[in-house]
Design a protein around this motif. Structure first.
Motif, PDB file in Angstrom:
ATOM      1  N   UNK A  59       3.812   9.387 -22.042  1.00  0.00           N
ATOM      2  CA  UNK A  59       2.909   9.148 -20.841  1.00  0.00           C
ATOM      3  C   UNK A  59       3.652   8.682 -19.778  1.00  0.00           C
ATOM      4  N   UNK A  60       3.348   9.549 -18.604  1.00  0.00           N
ATOM      5  CA  UNK A  60       4.095   9.306 -17.423  1.00  0.00           C
ATOM      6  C   UNK A  60       2.984   8.623 -16.420  1.00  0.00           C
ATOM      7  N   UNK A  61       3.475   7.371 -15.815  1.00  0.00           N
ATOM      8  CA  UNK A  61       2.592   6.798 -14.930  1.00  0.00           C
ATOM      9  C   UNK A  61       3.184   6.857 -13.494  1.00  0.00           C
ATOM     10  N   UNK A  62       2.303   6.580 -12.562  1.00  0.00           N
ATOM     11  CA  UNK A  62       2.787   6.351 -11.240  1.00  0.00           C
ATOM     12  C   UNK A  62       2.015   5.315 -10.648  1.00  0.00           C
ATOM     13  N   UNK A  63       2.330   4.078 -10.358  1.00  0.00           N
ATOM     14  CA  UNK A  63       1.888   3.010  -9.580  1.00  0.00           C
ATOM     15  C   UNK A  63       1.955   2.806  -8.368  1.00  0.00           C
ATOM     16  N   UNK A  64       1.107   2.406  -7.562  1.00  0.00           N
ATOM     17  CA  UNK A  64       1.313   2.180  -6.333  1.00  0.00           C
ATOM     18  C   UNK A  64       1.017   0.839  -6.096  1.00  0.00           C
ATOM     19  N   UNK A  65       1.930  -0.170  -5.389  1.00  0.00           N
ATOM     20  CA  UNK A  65       1.598  -1.586  -5.431  1.00  0.00           C
ATOM     21  C   UNK A  65       1.338  -2.199  -3.967  1.00  0.00           C
ATOM     22  N   UNK A  66       0.707  -3.055  -3.701  1.00  0.00           N
ATOM     23  CA  UNK A  66       0.444  -3.478  -2.310  1.00  0.00           C
ATOM     24  C   UNK A  66       0.746  -4.649  -2.201  1.00  0.00           C
ATOM     25  N   UNK A  67       1.731  -4.755  -0.982  1.00  0.00           N
ATOM     26  CA  UNK A  67       2.174  -6.106  -0.340  1.00  0.00           C
ATOM     27  C   UNK A  67       1.081  -7.004  -0.418  1.00  0.00           C
ATOM     28  N   UNK A  68       1.502  -8.331  -0.894  1.00  0.00           N
ATOM     29  CA  UNK A  68       0.662  -9.339  -1.086  1.00  0.00           C
ATOM     30  C   UNK A  68       0.398 -10.066   0.574  1.00  0.00           C
ATOM     31  N   UNK A  69      -0.757 -10.297   0.960  1.00  0.00           N
ATOM     32  CA  UNK A  69      -1.130 -11.180   2.289  1.00  0.00           C
ATOM     33  C   UNK A  69      -1.123 -12.515   2.144  1.00  0.00           C
ATOM     34  N   UNK A  70      -1.828 -13.029   0.975  1.00  0.00           N
ATOM     35  CA  UNK A  70      -1.948 -14.246   0.546  1.00  0.00           C
ATOM     36  C   UNK A  70      -1.701 -14.421  -0.563  1.00  0.00           C
ATOM     37  N   UNK A  71      -1.821 -15.731  -1.136  1.00  0.00           N
ATOM     38  CA  UNK A  71      -1.112 -16.166  -2.601  1.00  0.00           C
ATOM     39  C   UNK A  71      -2.261 -15.750  -3.560  1.00  0.00           C
ATOM     40  N   UNK A  72      -3.654 -15.984  -2.994  1.00  0.00           N
ATOM     41  CA  UNK A  72      -4.718 -15.726  -3.923  1.00  0.00           C
ATOM     42  C   UNK A  72      -5.787 -14.613  -3.285  1.00  0.00           C
ATOM     43  N   UNK A  73      -6.037 -13.882  -4.169  1.00  0.00           N
ATOM     44  CA  UNK A  73      -6.904 -12.475  -3.185  1.00  0.00           C
ATOM     45  C   UNK A  73      -8.154 -12.303  -4.122  1.00  0.00           C
ATOM     46  N   UNK A  74      -9.223 -11.708  -3.902  1.00  0.00           N
ATOM     47  CA  UNK A  74     -10.347 -11.453  -4.432  1.00  0.00           C
ATOM     48  C   UNK A  74     -10.265 -10.378  -5.473  1.00  0.00           C
ATOM     49  N   UNK A  75     -10.588 -10.177  -6.712  1.00  0.00           N
ATOM     50  CA  UNK A  75     -10.263  -9.161  -7.679  1.00  0.00           C
ATOM     51  C   UNK A  75     -10.893  -7.808  -6.885  1.00  0.00           C
ATOM     52  N   UNK A  76     -10.078  -6.737  -7.047  1.00  0.00           N
ATOM     53  CA  UNK A  76     -10.682  -5.306  -6.772  1.00  0.00           C
ATOM     54  C   UNK A  76      -9.946  -4.294  -7.710  1.00  0.00           C
TER      55      UNK A  76
END
Length: 131
Positions: free
Chosen positions: A105-122
């Motif tokens: 199973x080949x996966x590619x994930x894109x991760x996003x830099x954190x702007x704050x410690x806690x974020x709303x789920x998306x």
């Protein structure tokens, strides 16, 4: 682990494909891929990547290499939960990733830099490609 529970569940992109290997009849598969920065599109090194499956009591955690690559062999077949975590980036979690017997199973994930410690789920969509 508590950080993962508090952190935002975010997956900006994931590509999935599977291809056959010579390892048939093992009731396991392989999960491999790359983790990249969503903005720069460059690989992200030293990301903690884990796969779990409840019914088989399976848990495996690895860290990506300098090129953002990871590979887990002998993963039991079934639906897994994938968790990605690295300081400075939003933690990501994706459920129902299906590992099939004798397949990679080949996966590619894109991760996003954190702007704050806690974020709303998306939650973002998953695209699956089978070959």
């Amino acid at each position: 682990m508590k950080k993962l529970l508090i952190a935002t569940i975010l997956m900006t992109g994931i590509s999935v494909s599977a291809y056959a290997t010579a390892d048939k009849g093992t009731e396991t598969g392989t999960v491999q891929g790359t983790i990249i920065d969503a903005e720069t599109k460059k690989p992200v090194a030293n990301v903690t990547f884990s796969a779990t499956i409840r019914k088989a009591s399976f848990f495996k955690e690895i860290v990506t290499d300098a090129n953002g690559n990871f590979k887990i062999n002998n993963v039991p077949v079934g639906e897994h939960t994938i968790v990605i975590d690295k300081v400075g980036y939003r933690a990501s979690k994706k459920e129902a990733i299906l590992v099939k017997e004798g397949l990679v199973l080949k996966l590619e994930f894109e991760v996003v830099e954190a702007e704050e410690e806690i974020h709303e789920p998306l939650i973002s969509p998953i695209t699956i490609h089978s070959f």
